[in-house]
Design a protein around this motif. Structure first.
Motif, short mmCIF file in Angstrom:
data_model
loop_
_atom_site.label_atom_id
_atom_site.label_comp_id
_atom_site.label_asym_id
_atom_site.label_seq_id
_atom_site.Cartn_x
_atom_site.Cartn_y
_atom_site.Cartn_z
N GLN A 406 -6.03 0.56 -2.92
CA GLN A 406 -5.14 1.04 -1.87
C GLN A 406 -5.34 2.52 -1.59
O GLN A 406 -5.33 2.96 -0.44
CB GLN A 406 -3.68 0.77 -2.26
CG GLN A 406 -2.68 1.13 -1.17
CD GLN A 406 -2.86 0.28 0.07
OE1 GLN A 406 -3.27 -0.87 -0.01
NE2 GLN A 406 -2.56 0.84 1.25
N ALA A 417 -0.33 -0.14 5.50
CA ALA A 417 0.01 -1.44 4.91
C ALA A 417 -0.93 -1.73 3.75
O ALA A 417 -2.04 -1.20 3.67
CB ALA A 417 -0.08 -2.54 5.97
N ALA A 418 -0.48 -2.60 2.84
CA ALA A 418 -1.30 -2.94 1.69
C ALA A 418 -2.55 -3.69 2.13
O ALA A 418 -2.49 -4.65 2.90
CB ALA A 418 -0.51 -3.81 0.71
N ASP A 420 -5.60 -6.25 1.81
CA ASP A 420 -5.71 -7.54 1.15
C ASP A 420 -6.80 -7.48 0.08
O ASP A 420 -7.89 -6.96 0.33
CB ASP A 420 -6.06 -8.61 2.20
CG ASP A 420 -6.08 -10.01 1.61
OD1 ASP A 420 -5.07 -10.41 1.03
OD2 ASP A 420 -7.12 -10.68 1.73
N GLY A 423 -1.64 -6.45 -2.31
CA GLY A 423 -0.24 -6.85 -2.46
C GLY A 423 -0.01 -7.94 -3.48
O GLY A 423 1.10 -8.10 -3.99
N ARG A 424 -1.07 -8.69 -3.81
CA ARG A 424 -0.94 -9.74 -4.84
C ARG A 424 -1.34 -9.25 -6.23
O ARG A 424 -1.21 -9.99 -7.20
CB ARG A 424 -1.80 -10.94 -4.45
CG ARG A 424 -1.28 -11.68 -3.22
CD ARG A 424 -2.02 -13.00 -3.03
NE ARG A 424 -3.37 -12.79 -2.52
CZ ARG A 424 -4.34 -13.71 -2.57
NH1 ARG A 424 -4.11 -14.87 -3.15
NH2 ARG A 424 -5.52 -13.44 -2.05
N PRO A 428 5.04 -3.49 -5.30
CA PRO A 428 5.25 -2.64 -4.12
C PRO A 428 5.36 -1.16 -4.43
O PRO A 428 4.81 -0.32 -3.70
CB PRO A 428 6.55 -3.19 -3.53
CG PRO A 428 6.57 -4.63 -3.95
CD PRO A 428 5.98 -4.64 -5.33
N VAL A 431 1.94 0.23 -5.02
CA VAL A 431 1.18 0.32 -3.77
C VAL A 431 1.63 1.53 -2.96
O VAL A 431 0.81 2.25 -2.37
CB VAL A 431 1.35 -0.98 -2.95
CG1 VAL A 431 0.67 -0.83 -1.58
CG2 VAL A 431 0.76 -2.16 -3.70
N LYS A 432 2.94 1.78 -2.94
CA LYS A 432 3.47 2.93 -2.22
C LYS A 432 2.93 4.24 -2.80
O LYS A 432 2.54 5.16 -2.06
CB LYS A 432 5.01 2.92 -2.27
CG LYS A 432 5.65 4.05 -1.49
CD LYS A 432 7.18 3.95 -1.55
CE LYS A 432 7.83 5.07 -0.76
NZ LYS A 432 9.32 4.99 -0.82
#
Length: 503
Positions: A406, A417-418, A420, A423-424, A428, A431-432
């Protein structure tokens, strides 16, 4: 270990200098014979060549006590090729080691003699030496490992207790995957009783109570590869993949129901390993119960890497392998050598309260900040994700890879946005944080133009209200429209207002 160098358009990464000699290891195992050639920083050299031949030296060994003639023939051909390849690659060091099959077979000397005729000096490792090498291999790639290392080969199983970067107890059992089939063929609980007796007599019962079992060896890695496919795991990286005891039990029940075409269709699963999957799963389930381990962690590193690691100086062993590999990759692909470390120090004041584990991933991202600059501008962000997720990194788990991806995605121009499948992989909040790192990296890259001087002469600060970029008065011209936009984007992500200060 460094991620594989990639061609970007018509350009190639900078040529590697000759200050890192090539080291080759020929590993004569009970199931396969392999040549691996390494080159790069001693703490974690990159693999330059890797080839194996499934010779099956341990096949039938338990019944006859000898290596089959066909296996010996296959081995001779493989060794001749590997000796020739190592010579062509100008390996400064070539080490040839043999393990259980050669050690135990009454005709193992024939293979050693054949190897010596090719100019190869074979070291026949004892069970204890084999165990030590496996343990060191895991520690080289997972420095914080605390548990039992289980190295499953074709002819033997080695167990090693690792803790605080050191090897403690070790033991070798005649439980190679090629020996399990005949034992299981007797049906009933013969395997369970046999393993229980060996473990008990060695004093290892419950020795791994509550500790992870670190898995080394192609058969157990194949088992993990199968579980990744069946569970639709989003990251096709075997290193540090984890399986619970319940998962191992489920796999043992599932494998007999899978057809050969289904197994053949699984990416990365060698056809030579499918025949022993059920035996590997059965042994793993029994072993976990005897040791008391509740979970497993797969290691992509084992005996060969351990042979390299155990001869390192203490200072080299103490280096972080992830940072070493990322710094080397940045050196090969970046625009100036010190850029990644400078960039990390430049953005660090904004993240001063982060835990060391987070700061370490951020540092890695900064070291890799330039990996996409040669790529087509339309795909630089995707290149960053690819490098982070699919690079041959060690000492980093799946959430860590997600954060790394990320940060690079955002810094190389991706949206907020995350990416692909980040996000899995990462929660969150992680990721932020990684997105903020990426925005800070992007600001530093844009403001400095990828050069060292502007980073050294400027600074970032966060007082809780303003995010201040301080430039020298004579550097005011660096604060152009593009830099102003990136400054504002970072400030917004941190809920601050952007402020320019001149010193």
């Amino acid at each position: 270990m460094s991620v594989t160098n990639i061609l970007f358009g018509n350009s190639t990464p900078k040529a590697e200098t000759d200050d890192h000699p090539r080291t080759g290891i020929i590993d004569i195992g009970s199931n396969s014979i392999r040549l691996v050639v390494y080159q790069g920083p001693p703490r974690l050299p990159a693999i330059r060549f890797n080839e194996k031949v499934l010779a099956g030296l341990g096949r039938g060994l338990a019944a006859t006590g000898a290596i089959e003639k066909s296996a010996l023939k296959t081995a001779r051909v493989a060794l001749a090729r590997f000796a020739a390849v190592a010579k062509e690659m100008e390996c400064s060091t070539l080490r040839t080691v043999a393990t259980a099959a050669v050690r135990d077979a009454k005709n193992g000397g024939e293979l050693i003699a054949a190897a010596e005729q090719l100019g190869l000096k074979v070291e026949t490792l004892s069970g204890e030496q084999e165990a030590s090498a496996a343990g060191y291999g895991v520690l080289s790639a997972i420095p914080e490992a605390d548990g039992i290392v289980g190295d499953l080969g074709g002819g033997s199983l080695e167990l090693v207790r690792v803790r605080r970067g050191k090897i403690e107890d070790r033991v070798s059992f005649p439980l190679g995957v090629l020996r399990i089939g005949p034992i299981r063929a007797k049906r009933g609980k013969v395997l369970a009783r046999y393993v229980a007796r060996l473990v008990r007599e060695a004093g290892w019962t419950a020795k791994g109570q509550g500790l992870p079992l670190y898995l080394v060896g192609g058969s157990w890695r194949a088992l993990a590869r199968l579980d990744m496919e069946l569970s639709d795991y989003p990251l096709p990286i075997i290193h540090q993949y984890s399986m619970s005891a319940a998962t191992v039990t489920r796999l043992s029940r599932t494998i007999p129901q899978l057809s050969k075409p289904r197994l053949k269709a699984i990416p990365g699963l060698s056809s030579g390993r499918t025949a022993t999957l059920a035996d590997a799963a059965a042994l793993l389930g029994v072993l976990m119960r005897q040791l008391g381990s509740r979970t497993t962690v797969v290691s992509a590193y084992g005996l060969r890497e351990g042979l390299l690691y155990e001869h390192l100086k203490p200072a080299d062993r103490a280096l972080d392998p992830l940072i070493v590999a990322a710094r080397e990759e940045g050196r090969l692909l970046g625009r100036f050598p010190e850029h990644g470390d400078l960039l990390d120090r430049w953005i660090a004041p904004l993240f001063a309260t982060e835990l060391p584990a987070m700061a370490r991933i951020r540092h890695t991202a900064c070291l890799l900040a330039d990996v996409g600059w040669r790529a087509n501008p339309e795909f630089r962000a995707e290149r960053g994700v690819e490098v982070a997720l699919h690079g041959n990194w060690v000492a980093i788990d799946a959430p860590g890879r997600g954060m790394l991806a990320q940060a690079l995605y955002t810094s190389l121009g991706g949206d907020l946005a995350a990416a692909d499948p980040v996000g899995r992989l990462a929660p969150p909040a992680a990721v932020k944080s990684a997105t903020a790192w990426g925005l800070a990296m992007r600001l530093g890259q844009r403001m400095s133009g990828g050069l060292a001087g502007p980073l050294k002469r400027s600074s970032l600060a966060d007082d809780g209200v303003s995010l201040t970029l301080t430039l020298r008065s004579d550097d005011r011209g660096l604060y152009g429209e593009a830099v102003e936009r990136r400054h504002a984007a970072l400030a917004a992500a941190l809920s601050r207002r952007p402020l320019l200060a001149l010193a």
